[in-house]
Design a protein around this motif. Sequence first.
Motif, PDB file in Angstrom:
ATOM      1  N   SER A 295      21.762  -5.972  -1.151  1.00  0.00           N
ATOM      2  CA  SER A 295      20.976  -5.582  -2.324  1.00  0.00           C
ATOM      3  C   SER A 295      21.217  -4.126  -2.695  1.00  0.00           C
ATOM      4  CB  SER A 295      19.486  -5.818  -2.049  1.00  0.00           C
ATOM      5  OG  SER A 295      19.230  -7.167  -1.752  1.00  0.00           O
TER       6      SER A 295
ATOM      7  N   ALA B  36      14.983 -11.549  -5.904  1.00  0.00           N
ATOM      8  CA  ALA B  36      15.240 -10.450  -4.967  1.00  0.00           C
ATOM      9  C   ALA B  36      13.987  -9.602  -4.748  1.00  0.00           C
ATOM     10  CB  ALA B  36      16.383  -9.586  -5.492  1.00  0.00           C
TER      11      ALA B  36
ATOM     12  N   PHE C  24      20.898  -8.876   4.065  1.00  0.00           N
ATOM     13  CA  PHE C  24      20.412  -9.013   2.691  1.00  0.00           C
ATOM     14  C   PHE C  24      20.011  -7.664   2.104  1.00  0.00           C
ATOM     15  CE2 PHE C  24      19.530 -13.573   3.773  1.00  0.00           C
ATOM     16  CZ  PHE C  24      20.401 -14.109   2.838  1.00  0.00           C
TER      17      PHE C  24
ATOM     18  N   LEU D 270      11.648  -9.302  -1.380  1.00  0.00           N
ATOM     19  CA  LEU D 270      11.350  -8.015  -0.756  1.00  0.00           C
ATOM     20  C   LEU D 270       9.863  -7.883  -0.453  1.00  0.00           C
ATOM     21  CD1 LEU D 270      12.559  -5.277   0.092  1.00  0.00           C
ATOM     22  CD2 LEU D 270      12.070  -4.448  -2.199  1.00  0.00           C
TER      23      LEU D 270
ATOM     24  N   PRO E 226      17.285 -11.149 -10.179  1.00  0.00           N
ATOM     25  CA  PRO E 226      16.538  -9.956  -9.762  1.00  0.00           C
ATOM     26  C   PRO E 226      15.091 -10.275  -9.401  1.00  0.00           C
ATOM     27  CG  PRO E 226      17.769  -9.530 -11.778  1.00  0.00           C
ATOM     28  CD  PRO E 226      17.810 -11.002 -11.548  1.00  0.00           C
TER      29      PRO E 226
ATOM     30  N   VAL F 274      22.914  -2.796  -6.211  1.00  0.00           N
ATOM     31  CA  VAL F 274      22.219  -1.876  -7.118  1.00  0.00           C
ATOM     32  C   VAL F 274      23.063  -0.629  -7.379  1.00  0.00           C
ATOM     33  CG1 VAL F 274      20.231  -0.340  -7.332  1.00  0.00           C
ATOM     34  CG2 VAL F 274      19.905  -2.680  -6.546  1.00  0.00           C
TER      35      VAL F 274
END
Length: 257
Positions: free
Chosen positions: A146, A115, A142, A119, A112, A150
């Motif tokens: 994501s 990620a 991507f 972002l 996470p 989530v």
Amino acid sequence: MHRGKGMKFVGDSRILDPSVRKPMGPKDYSEYPGKTEAFWPNFLLKEWMVGAVFLVGFLCLTAAHPAPLERIADPADAGYIPMPDWYFLFLYQMLKYSYASGPYNIIGLIIPGIAFVGLLLAPFIDRGPQRRPLKRPFATGFMLLSVAAVFYLTWEAAAHHDWKKAAEQGKIVAKVDIDKEDPGYKVFSKQSCIQCHGENLTGGPAAPSLIGTGLSAKEVADIAQHGTKSGKMPANQFKGSPDDLKKLSEFIAGLKK
């Protein structure tokens, strides 16, 4: 040959003409296609007004529906299972999997983290001129992956959580003054009862509250020795003398709400 005859002057655009002064500020908004108003103060004022409306609405919502509260935290309650807020449920669910928990717990934290950092760095990494999603397959792919992850992890966490049990473990019970100097409480604190029922006898996810049970001292002693019929409390949990059992049962039976 006369002076100046046959001479040619060539101008260089890289050399600024000192006689022509250009403004140092930003260009006028009219020079940008599609722009119909100045950013400051026109556009920014509208943004602030919209933000203020949403803020007032959010404050009214929180005043009308306050956040649910649970009972006071009990450090002695080892059976309490904490539950994060909804926006962290996907991380909570991810840490349930074997490859992201236990000895691999660092993986469940790194993935996470990468990620979210990606972002933040996306505008600096992907600097292509295209803005249409179909023209940016990697960034779009991507992002969709994501969002799907989530949503899926959040759904899994909510669908497989025992909400009824969670409500019971966090239920606010009436405060009862417990005499911790009572001989019955001293027996209680030395037994394994305190691990499930808590320091204040308010219970937990694995055991009910012992306050205001409505049971007699004889019934409490019978349960302590032989357990319950449902099997939630097994037999032979009490390890002590008959005198200690009498003190414990009388103490629990005397607890009133």
